[in-house]
Write an enzyme that holds these catalytic residues in place. Structure first.
Site, PDB file in Angstrom:
ATOM      1  N   GLU A  37       0.874  -1.178   0.000  1.00  9.05           N
ATOM      2  CA  GLU A  37       0.000   0.000   0.000  1.00  9.05           C
ATOM      3  C   GLU A  37       0.909   1.225   0.000  1.00  9.05           C
ATOM      4  O   GLU A  37       1.642   1.452   0.961  1.00  9.05           O
ATOM      5  CB  GLU A  37      -0.864  -0.051   1.280  1.00  9.05           C
ATOM      6  N   VAL A  38       0.877   1.962  -1.091  1.00  7.04           N
ATOM      7  CA  VAL A  38       1.694   3.183  -1.170  1.00  7.04           C
ATOM      8  C   VAL A  38       0.814   4.345  -0.741  1.00  7.04           C
ATOM      9  O   VAL A  38      -0.325   4.475  -1.206  1.00  7.04           O
ATOM     10  CB  VAL A  38       2.237   3.389  -2.604  1.00  7.04           C
TER      11      VAL A  38
END
Ligand SMILES: NC(=O)c1ccc[n+]([C@@H]2O[C@H](COP(=O)([O-])OP(=O)(O)OC[C@H]3O[C@@H](n4cnc5c(N)ncnc54)[C@H](O)[C@@H]3O)[C@@H](O)[C@H]2O)c1
Length: 724
Positions: free
Chosen positions: A470-471
């Site tokens: 998850e950026v």
């Protein structure tokens, strides 16, 4: 090899060697991969007719013009088949062709380089011989799409290598590498890529002269590896019933494809090829039109789309990253180091002291050594992979690093200090990524001179097994920095979603209310294992109580107030839950949680609840004979509603870029049941109005915790679906 052109332009090249071996090269125009499509069937039928009729042709080789052999059926094409009968008709055409191929007097040899997936493997199995490149990999991924291999591959694999091998590969989709394939007789030879074609041609020629077929002794050897179970009807009954029992335990009856796979193999074992082919077509048509398969295929499409998604809108070039500095060599830091060096990055790993470094290095070495042991990589690869990692307790050797990832303790003050050190010690362009699981990236970036270079890269534990990254971007993070984090994640083998910053980002945030609800249910007198079983049998990989033990009761207790502060009343935890922390319970890590671990665990099979947890909460031990305090259906409904409602809050707050990302994040990061397609797809399936009505009913009973997300209310008003 001198050749003579004999055919016309199309997806299948046709050349004949002077010795009379036709080389059919499948090379789908305009595509990087060969998939099985009707145009292949048509071209192959034509070419094969020529092979059969032309007296100058003695044998044929089927090869690929791409890096990989054939990677299975075109899933888009499958999805466009409108009815079960359409699917069956398509399969019947393929079956006829493969049966003709298998029965041909002129031998056909498959030259398999790279991946032979699904239908690709099946076509090769219908050939009279197979020669593979050293890097060839075979698998039947259909089960992961809610389907069964539809071109008789299960049966042919069973005929060659035994029912157990066919069951194992059909039910799991696991890979078979070239070496193993040779060992169990699935391929006749394994050679280096440059000589694959000429070896296959020579093999085809030999077969045409009645030589080169696997020798009787080898065949006997292969038969011996099929254990006696398979040789008689009673033994086979046991085998099939064991297989069914094993997967049903895992699938809880939610996945119809494994049932169908065992049914087809059983039919084949008892009644032969023709009967099993008929059943295969019947079941394939049915499976293709189940919601389960549609949802699983949607995940395939979403991950394929994410592979191409740069993570930002518009045309943004990611920065070039070759060298990464990893700060913190704990569980996460070591895991991130491994996935990086495995994919060619140079990593400089830093911890506070030699002890921290030692632990981190050991962690990485253990993973790499495990792969050598399983023969996934060779000893030479091991040396090469590990040579890309070096370690330090200061900032030495980091001059030309383009990306710094921090995974030090979850402490804002410490993260600020580290960020300052990085800005002082590195060039202006260096990207600072934090693997924090709960601190908003914007809060970390408050200490930055260059907040545009600060981004979140939230990995999941264990990093080398969990597929999601998850950026997280803040309002200040530059597009180029986001695109770089995404590109690095993809190269590390991750499926990457980009979310906007906020407490808990997306994944931790939707998990919070879900676990909170489970805690309420517990304090209402439900048994720990009853809660977990209700959720696991709905399709979650672990129940919420076991999950809290894994995450850490202390961590959950730490995150709880942060979420409460950010989102208000609906995140209020049950008042008694802090007693668990006071009781010294941290979950698995200190072997004191909802379940027993280590020496405290008696020698029973499976998980065992630590019943002292009830007293710690001021509760009586639930009586297993009494009716449950909260019904199974209510447990599921309440926990899942919390999860879905929070996903809708995230949607309304602009955390997500798309519903697709919301589904993938929940499935790949948290284990939301894949066959249900993710929270947004599930909402579409159940009906948003229905979900809203249920939330309102629970709101009447429990108050603010179940207040419907404004985005849900609006969505219901507007009508429509999240996915078309
Ligand atoms: N464990 C998880 O499941 C998980 C998942 C996602 C994110 N995270 C986050 O990842 C981070 C690390 O978690 P972890 O589980 O790996 O913790 P950990 O305790 O295993 O590792 C932290 C490491 O950081 C080192 N460290 C501390 N100060 C340092 C410094 N000044 N310089 C260099 N190294 C230093 C410690 O010695 C230790 O080795 C935390 O922010 C956590 O919230 C954890």
């Amino acid at each position: 090899m001198s050749t003579q052109m004999n055919g016309e332009k199309g997806p299948l090249g046709f050349e004949v060697t002077p010795d009379g071996v036709a080389v059919l090269t499948y090379d789908l125009p305009g595509e990087t991969m060969n998939t099985l499509r009707p145009e292949f069937t048509a071209a192959f039928e034509k070419a094969f007719a020529e092979v059969e009729q032309n007296p100058d042709i003695r044998a044929a080789v089927l090869a690929s013009g791409k890096k990989d052999f054939i990677v299975g059926a075109d899933i888009n094409m499958l999805s466009s088949l409108k009815s079960e009968d359409d699917a069956r008709a398509m399969l019947e055409k393929g079956h006829d062709m493969l049966l003709r191929l298998a029965a041909s007097k002129k031998p056909v040899v498959a030259a398999v380089a790279g991946q032979a997936l699904g239908g690709g493997w099946e076509v090769s199995l219908a050939c009279h011989g197979r020669v593979a490149s050293e890097d060839a990999v075979f698998s039947f991924p259909e089960v992961q799409l809610g389907l069964l291999p539809g071109a008789n591959g299960l049966q042919r694999l069973a005929d060659i290598a035994g029912l157990q091998v066919a069951l194992d590969h059909g039910l799991t989709g696991k890979k078979m590498r070239a070496k193993k394939a040779k060992k169990i007789g699935v391929v006749d030879d394994v050679v280096a890529r440059p000589i694959l074609l000429e070896t296959a041609v020579a093999h085809a020629l030999k077969l045409s002269k009645g030589k080169g077929a696997r020798k009787a002794k080898e065949k006997l050897q292969a038969r011996l590896t099929k254990i006696a179970l398979e040789e008689n009807a009673i033994g086979r009954k046991v085998l099939f019933s064991q297989a069914r029992k094993a997967f049903r335990k895992k699938t809880h009856g939610h996945y119809p494809a494994p049932e169908a796979i065992v049914d087809v193999l059983e039919k084949h074992a008892e009644e032969g090829m023709a009967a099993s082919c008929k059943l295969e077509r019947e079941l394939f048509g049915r499976l293709l039109h189940t919601d389960v398969s549609a949802n699983l295929r949607s995940i395939f499409f979403a991950t394929t789309a994410l592979k191409k998604d740069p993570g930002v809108d518009g045309d943004v070039e990611p920065r070039k990253v070759e060298k990464i500095a990893m700060l913190g060599a704990g569980l996460m830091g070591a895991g991130i180091t491994y996935v990086s060096i495995d994919k060619g990055y140079q990593v400089r790993l830093k911890d506070r002291d030699a002890e921290g470094i030692g632990r981190g290095l050991k962690y990485v070495h253990d993973i790499v050594d495990g792969r050598v042991k399983k023969r996934h990589i060779g000893k030479g690869d091991r040396i090469e992979i590990l040579s890309r990692m070096s370690s330090t307790t200061d900032y030495s050797g980091m001059a030309n690093v383009q990306l710094v990832i921090e995974a030090v303790f979850e402490d804002l003050g410490l993260k600020h200090r580290i960020l300052k050190e990085v800005e002082d010690n590195f060039g202006e362009d260096v990207i600072f990524a934090s693997n924090t699981s709960s601190i908003p990236i914007g809060r970390i970036a408050e200490a930055a001179k260059r907040p545009e270079n600060v981004v979140g890269m939230h990995y999941f534990s264990p990093v080398h097994k969990m597929p999601l990254l998850e950026v997280i971007r803040t309002e200040k993070t530059r597009d180029e920095v986001v695109a770089t984090a995404v590109a690095v994640g993809k190269r590390q083998g991750k499926t990457v979603i980009v979310v906007n910053d906020g407490v808990g980002f997306y994944t931790s945030r939707i998990l919070g209310p879900y676990m909170n609800e489970a805690a309420y249910i517990l304090t209402e007198g439900a048994a720990v294992e009853f809660i977990d079983d209700a959720m696991v049998s709905w399709g979650w990989p672990v129940g919420p109580m076991a999950l809290i033990d894994e995450v850490g009761i202390d961590v959950a207790a730490h995150v709880g107030p942060v979420m409460l502060e950010a989102f208000g009343e609906r995140l209020t935890p049950p008042p008694t839950i802090t007693r668990l922390v006071d009781d010294g319970r941290k979950g698995r890590k200190n072997e004191r949680g909802f379940y027993r671990y280590g020496s405290r665990k008696k020698k029973k099979k499976g998980k065992e609840v630590d019943e002292t947890v009830y007293a710690a909460l001021g509760l009586d031990v639930p009586d297993p004979k009494a009716p449950p305090a909260v019904s199974r259906d209510e447990i599921r409904e309440r926990c899942n509603l919390q999860f879905i409602n929070e996903a809708l809050h995230c949607w309304g707050d602009g955390i997500l870029r798309s519903a697709r990302d919301g589904d993938i994040g929940a499935i790949f990061g948290l284990g939301f049941p894949p066959f249900r397609g993710g929270p947004f797809r599930y909402l579409d399936a159940v009906g948003a109005d229905e979900v809203l009505a249920k939330l309102e009913t629970y709101q009447g009973r429990f108050g603010a915790r179940f207040t419907p997300a404004p985005a849900l209310v609006e969505h219901v008003k507007r009508g429509g679906r999240f996915h078309g």
